[in-house]
Design a protein around this motif. Structure first.
Motif, PDB file in Angstrom:
ATOM      1  N   GLU A 188       2.931  -8.314  -2.403  1.00  0.00           N
ATOM      2  CA  GLU A 188       4.356  -8.166  -2.724  1.00  0.00           C
ATOM      3  C   GLU A 188       4.546  -7.171  -3.861  1.00  0.00           C
ATOM      4  O   GLU A 188       5.462  -6.350  -3.828  1.00  0.00           O
ATOM      5  N   TYR A 189       3.668  -7.257  -4.868  1.00  0.00           N
ATOM      6  CA  TYR A 189       3.792  -6.330  -5.995  1.00  0.00           C
ATOM      7  C   TYR A 189       3.504  -4.900  -5.539  1.00  0.00           C
ATOM      8  O   TYR A 189       4.227  -3.969  -5.894  1.00  0.00           O
ATOM      9  N   LYS A 190       2.458  -4.733  -4.758  1.00  0.00           N
ATOM     10  CA  LYS A 190       2.120  -3.389  -4.273  1.00  0.00           C
ATOM     11  C   LYS A 190       3.247  -2.822  -3.417  1.00  0.00           C
ATOM     12  O   LYS A 190       3.562  -1.641  -3.504  1.00  0.00           O
ATOM     13  N   TYR A 191       3.847  -3.660  -2.589  1.00  0.00           N
ATOM     14  CA  TYR A 191       4.962  -3.212  -1.742  1.00  0.00           C
ATOM     15  C   TYR A 191       6.152  -2.807  -2.597  1.00  0.00           C
ATOM     16  O   TYR A 191       6.807  -1.799  -2.330  1.00  0.00           O
ATOM     17  N   ALA A 192       6.417  -3.585  -3.652  1.00  0.00           N
ATOM     18  CA  ALA A 192       7.549  -3.285  -4.536  1.00  0.00           C
ATOM     19  C   ALA A 192       7.285  -2.005  -5.331  1.00  0.00           C
ATOM     20  O   ALA A 192       8.191  -1.206  -5.541  1.00  0.00           O
TER      21      ALA A 192
END
Length: 128
Positions: free
Chosen positions: A105-109
């Protein structure tokens, strides 16, 4: 009754890197990771990981909501669970599985602000 759990080495590295990126403490990140894992329908019982990572105290992780975490895990499994199954075994599995989801999720954000906004929007979508 155990009051401590050790994450996997991968989870430890994810939480440390995310702490650097977000300035959120590992216990907060761990609770988010557990929540992500609980959203999956795949059974947690078959998930395997090592115990070479961070050590968490039960009270630090779940605090006064310990009963709620246990109830949600039991509901997801569709059966009652003993305290020995719940902590550290099942909670650790959810933490280790969820850490990878949280990292994704962090990488996607792409950055902290988008990550937090994504979590807030994700929560709103779950309520609807």
């Amino acid at each position: 009754m155990q009051f401590r759990l050790k994450t996997s080495k991968d989870t430890m590295e994810i939480l440390k890197q995310m702490q650097i990126n977000t300035n959120l403490t590992p216990n907060i990140l761990a609770r988010l990771a557990i929540s992500f894992s609980l959203l999956l329908e795949e059974p947690i019982e078959k998930f395997e990981s090592d115990t070479n990572g961070l050590e968490f105290n039960r009270n630090t992780l779940t605090g006064s909501y310990d009963f709620a975490y246990k109830a949600i895990i039991a509901q997801q499994l569709g059966r009652g669970i003993t305290d020995e199954e719940y902590f550290p075994t099942l909670l650790k599995k959810h933490l280790d599985r969820g850490a990878k989801l949280l990292e994704n999720e962090y990488k996607y954000a792409g950055n902290y602000e988008k990550f937090i906004r994504g979590l807030a929007n994700f929560e709103m979508e779950m309520i609807r």
